[in-house]
Enzyme design. Sequence first.
Site, PDB file in Angstrom:
ATOM      1  CD  GLU A 459      -3.125   0.678   2.207  1.00 29.18           C
ATOM      2  OE1 GLU A 459      -4.005   1.531   2.370  1.00 29.18           O
ATOM      3  OE2 GLU A 459      -3.075  -0.392   2.840  1.00 29.18           O
ATOM      4  CD  GLU A 734      -4.139  -0.059   9.373  1.00 29.77           C
ATOM      5  OE1 GLU A 734      -4.795   0.383   8.417  1.00 29.77           O
ATOM      6  OE2 GLU A 734      -3.413  -1.069   9.282  1.00 29.77           O
TER       7      GLU A 734
END
Length: 896
Positions: A459, A734
């Site tokens: 990503e 996260e």
Amino acid sequence: MPEPLPSLDIVDAGNRLLRLDSQYPPGMIGVPSEGLRLSWRQSRPEPQLGYQVRWWNDNVHIDPPVSTDASIGILAPGPALGSGERRLYSVRVATLHGWTGWSDALVVEGMLVPDDLIALPIGGGRPTGGQATLLRHRFELPATARSARLTGTFWGIGEIRLNGQNATDEHLTPGWTPYSKRILVGTWDVTGLLHSGENVIGALVGDGWYRGRLGWDGRQELYGDETAALLQLDVECVDGSLIRVASSPQWRVATGAIQSAGLYDGVTVDLRQEPRGWDSAGFDDSGWQPARGIPVDTSVLEPRVTTGVRTVEEWGAQVVPRQGSALVDTGQNIAGWLRLVVVGSAGDVVTVRHAEVLEPDGALHTASLRSARATDSYVLAHDGETVLEPHLTYHGFQFAEVVGASVLSATVVAISSADRPRAEFVCADDRLNRLHSNVVWSQRGNFVSLPTDCPQRDERLGWTGDAQVFASTACTLFDVESFWLSWMRDVALEQEENGSIPSVVPNILANVGTDEDRTWTSGRAGWGDVATIAPWAVYDSYGSDEILARQLGSMRKWVSHLESRSGGDLLPREFQFGDWLDPDAPADRPSEAKAPADFVANAFFAHSARLLADAEDLVGDATRAVLMRDLAARVAELTWIQWGEEAIDTQTGAALALELHIAPPTERERVGARLAERVREQDGRIATGFLGTPLVLHALATGGYFDEAYEMLLRSEPPSWLYQVEMGATTVWERWDALDTDGHPLTANDGSEGMLSFNHYAYGAVVDWMYRVVAGLAPTRRSPGYRTVIVAPRPCRQIPWARASIETRLGAASVSWTIRDGDLEIDLVIPPGSEAVLDLPVTENSRITLNEAPYSGGLVAAGVHHVTVSSPQVFDAAGGGHRSPRDLTADTRPRP
């Protein structure tokens, strides 16, 4: 009436200017020809009455004096810089005691204009995912170089060599921009790398972001199908001769040891294939082929405004031998790579696999990397010791497993675009000190060319929501003004014709999936609002209105886009990321937060309209400012009526209602009380996601609920900031619960493993609150850039001392406080050009002294000061219910 300027012949010999800077990083050359801004700092705390600028190249120009106290982001006089022009600037300042001497000269140098940039893009036609390209050219210099400038860029990423040495100290050049709209050109001083006689310039070129694999769906060649290099060397020799070396098909091309290089997958290197000495004089390149001209668009080339990715730290890692392998522990989750010294035999294959965390059994946890291989593989060329170091890639990791050779040593190479720390924080609670360090390293690991979400999996995108929630903290911790100037330009370039802002910039999601799939890729609340929020964070922290002026058009288009979608009323019900990754949302449905998504969307709509109004007042149109302020008030009122009661039953909803000014003034106290009640009921448990977390402690402080704020900050049970610390985190996660209490990473069973980064800075926004409230050091909206410093510590029984400092454009501002014998003692340093407002935690019995004299209020001038507060209010993370509402007259909170 302002003080008149003294006569120009009255000099204050005891005062001088310590530094004169531009908006660009120190030493960077090849800057844009227009828009140079100057900032300076004095050696003594004398109020500035005015300034005068002189500038010169061949002739000296002295501009008339200007009567003002402004000294940050001043537009430099003079015409646009010429092609490659070297110009010098100096400033002096008028005070009540006379004029300072002229400052040391600031040297700026413009980039070559297109007519002088004769180099051609060249390459070797290697397939995507294949071998890296080597380019080489030999040239003669008739004498030693007096001055040499290297100008260059890549379609792909590259490294430049001169006479066997790296020509720059940067990596992954030129970084990632929307290449079809903007490719950055760098300029470097390489005088010391050249000599008379034969010289060699070379380049190593890989796929990088330009045509390498990007995103979780495996796409490649998003911008082009052939890599290229454009390089030009302009040399002035001591004998007066001028030599220009420019890339062309006359250069030679080949391949070498690097068989493949990808940002996600790592490198495959066969050291037996390396042409030794290819970048140095004396190498025989007769077997190489002529380079090919590559047909790319050179009209999008432009000078960069910030430097590239650099090495920020190196250190030795721990190497633990295992059966058939070695485990390398860097001690810190980073973006970067390992430099290994291994012992093996020719033909041995050495494999280096990377991971952020270990499984409980000691194996690498790689599942959360998704499809990213994060593996470097080397074939050794000879027996004995070999130094292994990857090129044209980077990894996000703390641990690595090395198989295939004995490891003698491992050096950690950490890279970042955030290479100039700006702030320091330390307090009595070592867990908070560790949290601060974790946030610093998360910023370093995710500021690699652009603000990414994570540095490890498939990503690493410029998610706009992540960037906006962290923008204020990012500006506090590092000097990244020019970094934001660059990336926000890309935000504006990628903005759609209708004004919508993409969810990622550069926008690689523009053509993903069906039209229905793409509804979430642009224009989402809290993500698109980066267009208004990030420029304000930069302005607040650094004090120059340049970014507001540059981004005003983009801000207008974004708010106009929201107006068009709302039909002049509220935004319609549609998909929103909302309070993304609320800890109570289903693991596989992270947008399903407790706070109503429609409330969140319209709250940010009102907030962006209000920020645009403020920008119009400063750098735009006063009439538009009135219209935007009316729009913000109307949307806020309707939002409150529609969803207010439901929203304030959630931590995020209440925080947004207070900090984004959605709750009417008559309701703010009730909202604050309800938020504090919810926090107490849950023993400080965090119940916020990406959008609520940066605001919740500020909202509690706004209402005066510092006990509850500290209870939340110091909580160590999950979910909490300190749970991560106590579980051994070295960066920010996260997900709040990325590891369970037994150290197991979340598994794929609940759908969460696809989003399980252990280096994600969003929740690290709490550090800004630690500076502003725990230490008590903040800028103000009315006087940004720390021209007015708010000194507002709120001591806590569990934290009896704290100190912080920030290197402002005017100099270092610092606060150090401790509770001693029941008194609060504060040492302050307020830089010249600044002043301070004291917002102190007093009780009815408190007495305040400033420098041993009674203090009854008023601004505190620049200088070194000692403040004592007797019988101060001290909060208690376990106390609950104490209130001491903030004095918000100076409005110190960050723009979320």
